[in-house]
Design a protein around this motif. Structure first.
Motif, mmCIF file in Angstrom:
data_model
loop_
_atom_site.group_PDB
_atom_site.id
_atom_site.type_symbol
_atom_site.label_atom_id
_atom_site.label_comp_id
_atom_site.label_asym_id
_atom_site.label_seq_id
_atom_site.Cartn_x
_atom_site.Cartn_y
_atom_site.Cartn_z
ATOM 1 N N SER A 105 5.976 -12.058 -13.812
ATOM 2 C CA SER A 105 5.408 -10.763 -14.196
ATOM 3 C C SER A 105 4.978 -10.009 -12.931
ATOM 4 C CB SER A 105 4.246 -10.933 -15.169
ATOM 5 O OG SER A 105 3.348 -11.880 -14.667
ATOM 6 N N LEU A 106 4.999 -8.675 -13.026
ATOM 7 C CA LEU A 106 4.726 -7.839 -11.860
ATOM 8 C C LEU A 106 3.260 -7.436 -11.791
ATOM 9 C CD1 LEU A 106 7.670 -5.278 -11.468
ATOM 10 C CD2 LEU A 106 6.939 -7.002 -9.840
ATOM 11 N N ILE A 107 2.737 -7.441 -10.580
ATOM 12 C CA ILE A 107 1.385 -6.945 -10.325
ATOM 13 C C ILE A 107 1.550 -5.824 -9.305
ATOM 14 C CG2 ILE A 107 -0.887 -7.524 -9.367
ATOM 15 C CD1 ILE A 107 -0.139 -10.482 -9.963
ATOM 16 N N ALA A 108 0.888 -4.699 -9.515
ATOM 17 C CA ALA A 108 0.979 -3.619 -8.528
ATOM 18 C C ALA A 108 -0.422 -3.131 -8.166
ATOM 19 C CB ALA A 108 1.807 -2.466 -9.085
ATOM 20 N N LYS A 109 -0.577 -2.793 -6.889
ATOM 21 C CA LYS A 109 -1.860 -2.258 -6.408
ATOM 22 C C LYS A 109 -1.560 -1.089 -5.489
ATOM 23 C CE LYS A 109 -5.110 -5.000 -8.086
ATOM 24 N NZ LYS A 109 -5.758 -6.185 -7.549
ATOM 25 N N GLU A 110 -2.508 -0.163 -5.401
ATOM 26 C CA GLU A 110 -2.316 0.923 -4.435
ATOM 27 C C GLU A 110 -3.644 1.368 -3.846
ATOM 28 O OE1 GLU A 110 -2.118 5.067 -6.848
ATOM 29 O OE2 GLU A 110 -0.285 3.858 -6.955
ATOM 30 N N ILE A 111 -3.573 1.905 -2.614
ATOM 31 C CA ILE A 111 -4.749 2.534 -2.010
ATOM 32 C C ILE A 111 -4.301 3.863 -1.404
ATOM 33 C CG2 ILE A 111 -6.077 0.435 -1.473
ATOM 34 C CD1 ILE A 111 -5.156 0.904 1.488
ATOM 35 N N THR A 112 -5.259 4.762 -1.283
ATOM 36 C CA THR A 112 -4.956 6.099 -0.785
ATOM 37 C C THR A 112 -5.791 6.400 0.458
ATOM 38 O OG1 THR A 112 -4.336 6.855 -2.967
ATOM 39 C CG2 THR A 112 -5.020 8.542 -1.441
ATOM 40 N N THR A 113 -5.143 6.984 1.456
ATOM 41 C CA THR A 113 -5.808 7.351 2.709
ATOM 42 C C THR A 113 -5.511 8.810 3.012
ATOM 43 O OG1 THR A 113 -5.511 5.122 3.593
ATOM 44 C CG2 THR A 113 -5.931 6.865 5.195
ATOM 45 N N LYS A 114 -6.558 9.540 3.366
ATOM 46 C CA LYS A 114 -6.376 10.952 3.721
ATOM 47 C C LYS A 114 -6.211 11.040 5.238
ATOM 48 C CE LYS A 114 -8.542 15.404 3.072
ATOM 49 N NZ LYS A 114 -9.825 15.975 3.369
ATOM 50 N N LEU A 115 -5.142 11.717 5.680
ATOM 51 C CA LEU A 115 -4.880 11.864 7.121
ATOM 52 C C LEU A 115 -5.141 13.299 7.549
ATOM 53 C CD1 LEU A 115 -3.676 10.949 9.893
ATOM 54 C CD2 LEU A 115 -1.449 11.617 9.011
ATOM 55 N N GLU A 116 -5.961 13.441 8.581
ATOM 56 C CA GLU A 116 -6.236 14.745 9.175
ATOM 57 C C GLU A 116 -5.609 14.717 10.568
ATOM 58 O OE1 GLU A 116 -6.854 18.220 9.165
ATOM 59 O OE2 GLU A 116 -7.810 17.362 7.398
ATOM 60 N N VAL A 117 -4.937 15.790 10.975
ATOM 61 C CA VAL A 117 -4.350 15.843 12.318
ATOM 62 C C VAL A 117 -5.112 16.871 13.136
ATOM 63 C CG1 VAL A 117 -2.258 16.286 13.678
ATOM 64 C CG2 VAL A 117 -2.087 15.162 11.448
ATOM 65 N N VAL A 118 -5.674 16.435 14.259
ATOM 66 C CA VAL A 118 -6.468 17.356 15.083
ATOM 67 C C VAL A 118 -5.756 17.599 16.408
ATOM 68 C CG1 VAL A 118 -8.696 16.796 14.047
ATOM 69 C CG2 VAL A 118 -7.864 15.423 15.943
ATOM 70 N N LYS A 119 -5.927 18.791 16.926
ATOM 71 C CA LYS A 119 -5.395 19.095 18.253
ATOM 72 C C LYS A 119 -6.545 18.912 19.225
ATOM 73 C CE LYS A 119 -1.657 22.296 17.266
ATOM 74 N NZ LYS A 119 -1.005 23.563 17.593
ATOM 75 N N VAL A 120 -6.357 18.035 20.193
ATOM 76 C CA VAL A 120 -7.418 17.814 21.160
ATOM 77 C C VAL A 120 -7.207 18.783 22.311
ATOM 78 C CG1 VAL A 120 -8.282 16.186 22.881
ATOM 79 C CG2 VAL A 120 -7.856 15.432 20.552
ATOM 80 N N ALA A 121 -8.282 19.449 22.714
ATOM 81 C CA ALA A 121 -8.162 20.398 23.809
ATOM 82 C C ALA A 121 -7.839 19.638 25.087
ATOM 83 C CB ALA A 121 -9.467 21.164 23.969
#
Length: 196
Positions: A105-121
């Motif tokens: 039988s199948l087991i599934a899991k998931e997680i979510t991550t928010k990615l922010e992209v910054v420009k470094v001076a």
């Protein structure tokens, strides 16, 4: 068996650099990983970036081609490495893993991550001033080191100024060293620091 994916809720990446979106689990004996998918939702829409299954690894979104990978021989580590981050990469990434247990039988899991992209001076290199007028006995060994702060990578070059006012390039690198000083080594030396 108890399985959970772990990873951060939010992560910041730097434009043009690379980032790893962590996703990991502790492997359990009677469970075999069947599939791994990484999906994204961002301004341009949503889609599946990466899929690993019985037939191998597949990158499904063209804007991530040649830029993403997942470790190969690290059981339980299904983190996504993204190279050369673009501002348009920011969004919400989901790592989903499915396993089969001994009863098939199948087991599934998931997680979510928010990615922010910054420009470094970017900052120009600033050289820390050295001591002027260093006196060292002939035959001794000594070295001069150039130190600068600023956005890496920083490259260094050392020059010697001739009595006629010409600058002669000596070496690249932060350190200028002498094994055994001669009287003729007396003079004026300076370094240059450079970054992008």
């Amino acid at each position: 068996a108890f399985l959970d994916l772990s990873g951060p809720n939010e992560i910041k990446g730097v434009w043009k650099e690379s980032i790893t979106l962590p996703c990991a689990y502790v492997p359990v004996e009677d469970l075999t990983q069947q599939t791994l998918t990484w999906t994204v939702v961002h301004d341009k829409g949503s889609g599946t970036i990466f899929r690993r299954d019985g037939s191998g690894d597949h990158v499904l979104l063209s804007e991530y081609r040649d830029r993403v990978s997942v470790p190969k021989d690290a059981p339980g580590n299904v983190s996504l490495l993204i190279l050369d981050l673009e501002v348009s990469d920011r969004g919400t990434y989901t790592c989903q893993v499915s396993w089969k247990d001994s009863n098939n039988s199948l087991i599934a899991k998931e997680i979510t991550t928010k990615l922010e992209v910054v420009k470094v001076a970017a900052t120009k290199p600033i050289i820390r001033a050295g001591d002027l007028g260093l006196t060292v006995p002939a035959g001794a060994s000594t070295s001069l080191t150039c130190e600068a702060t600023g956005s890496p990578p920083i490259s260094y070059r050392w020059y010697r100024r001739t009595p006629e006012g010409k600058d002669v390039f000596l070496t690249s690198g932060a350190k200028l060293a002498w094994r055994s000083l001669r009287l003729s080594d007396s003079g004026t030396y300076f370094c240059e620091a450079e970054n992008k």
